[in-house]
Design a protein around this motif. Structure first.
Motif, PDB file in Angstrom:
ATOM      1  N   SER A  41       0.848  -1.181   0.000  1.00 34.75           N
ATOM      2  CA  SER A  41       0.000   0.000   0.000  1.00 34.75           C
ATOM      3  C   SER A  41       0.887   1.235   0.000  1.00 34.75           C
ATOM      4  N   TYR A  42       0.319   2.337  -0.452  1.00 31.25           N
ATOM      5  CA  TYR A  42       1.014   3.617  -0.504  1.00 31.25           C
ATOM      6  C   TYR A  42       0.119   4.666   0.129  1.00 31.25           C
ATOM      7  N   VAL A  43       0.701   5.522   0.951  1.00 29.97           N
ATOM      8  CA  VAL A  43      -0.009   6.639   1.550  1.00 29.97           C
ATOM      9  C   VAL A  43       0.707   7.902   1.098  1.00 29.97           C
ATOM     10  N   LEU A  44      -0.032   8.793   0.434  1.00 33.11           N
ATOM     11  CA  LEU A  44       0.554  10.004  -0.145  1.00 33.11           C
ATOM     12  C   LEU A  44      -0.195  11.242   0.336  1.00 33.11           C
ATOM     13  N   SER A  45       0.380  12.382   0.111  1.00 32.83           N
ATOM     14  CA  SER A  45      -0.243  13.677   0.392  1.00 32.83           C
ATOM     15  C   SER A  45      -0.735  13.758   1.833  1.00 32.83           C
ATOM     16  N   GLY A  46       0.128  13.369   2.752  1.00 33.06           N
ATOM     17  CA  GLY A  46      -0.213  13.461   4.172  1.00 33.06           C
ATOM     18  C   GLY A  46      -1.360  12.558   4.593  1.00 33.06           C
ATOM     19  N   GLY A  47      -1.594  11.479   3.872  1.00 33.41           N
ATOM     20  CA  GLY A  47      -2.662  10.546   4.198  1.00 33.41           C
ATOM     21  C   GLY A  47      -3.952  10.802   3.443  1.00 33.41           C
ATOM     22  N   ASP A  48      -3.981  11.842   2.604  1.00 30.34           N
ATOM     23  CA  ASP A  48      -5.194  12.153   1.841  1.00 30.34           C
ATOM     24  C   ASP A  48      -5.394  11.219   0.651  1.00 30.34           C
ATOM     25  N   VAL A  49      -4.322  10.560   0.199  1.00 27.37           N
ATOM     26  CA  VAL A  49      -4.404   9.632  -0.929  1.00 27.37           C
ATOM     27  C   VAL A  49      -3.833   8.293  -0.474  1.00 27.37           C
ATOM     28  N   ILE A  50      -4.618   7.246  -0.624  1.00 30.89           N
ATOM     29  CA  ILE A  50      -4.194   5.907  -0.215  1.00 30.89           C
ATOM     30  C   ILE A  50      -4.443   4.954  -1.377  1.00 30.89           C
ATOM     31  N   LEU A  51      -3.443   4.140  -1.697  1.00 28.97           N
ATOM     32  CA  LEU A  51      -3.560   3.142  -2.762  1.00 28.97           C
ATOM     33  C   LEU A  51      -3.191   1.786  -2.187  1.00 28.97           C
ATOM     34  N   TRP A  52      -3.894   0.748  -2.643  1.00 31.34           N
ATOM     35  CA  TRP A  52      -3.588  -0.611  -2.250  1.00 31.34           C
ATOM     36  C   TRP A  52      -4.213  -1.561  -3.262  1.00 31.34           C
ATOM     37  N   THR A  53      -3.933  -2.832  -3.119  1.00 32.21           N
ATOM     38  CA  THR A  53      -4.533  -3.809  -4.016  1.00 32.21           C
ATOM     39  C   THR A  53      -5.426  -4.761  -3.220  1.00 32.21           C
ATOM     40  N   GLU A  54      -6.488  -5.184  -3.860  1.00 33.47           N
ATOM     41  CA  GLU A  54      -7.389  -6.207  -3.319  1.00 33.47           C
ATOM     42  C   GLU A  54      -7.758  -7.137  -4.457  1.00 33.47           C
ATOM     43  N   ASP A  55      -7.451  -8.384  -4.299  1.00 40.23           N
ATOM     44  CA  ASP A  55      -7.812  -9.400  -5.300  1.00 40.23           C
ATOM     45  C   ASP A  55      -7.414  -8.997  -6.706  1.00 40.23           C
ATOM     46  N   GLY A  56      -6.218  -8.442  -6.856  1.00 39.23           N
ATOM     47  CA  GLY A  56      -5.703  -8.079  -8.163  1.00 39.23           C
ATOM     48  C   GLY A  56      -6.234  -6.765  -8.719  1.00 39.23           C
ATOM     49  N   THR A  57      -6.997  -6.023  -7.906  1.00 39.86           N
ATOM     50  CA  THR A  57      -7.552  -4.743  -8.329  1.00 39.86           C
ATOM     51  C   THR A  57      -6.884  -3.627  -7.548  1.00 39.86           C
TER      52      THR A  57
END
Length: 60
Positions: A6-22
């Protein structure tokens, strides 16, 4: 190791992660307003998306 990345960007305002290949992306600030990104943050976001899409486990 080997777990979901997972990635947390912009002071926590943007979060990216994967779930079941998505790739999942959540973007909102504490007031539920749109998130403004600097050029550097936009570049970090694009690199994080590419890394997740490639299945890369290392932060770039």
């Amino acid at each position: 190791m080997g777990g979901p990345k997972s990635y947390v960007l912009s002071g926590g305002d943007v979060i990216l992660w994967t779930e079941d290949g998505t790739i999942m992306l959540k973007a909102s600030d504490t007031y539920d307003e749109p998130v403004a990104l600097s050029r550097a943050e936009a570049k970090a976001l694009s690199q994080a998306l590419l890394a997740l899409a490639a299945g890369d486990s290392e932060t770039k």
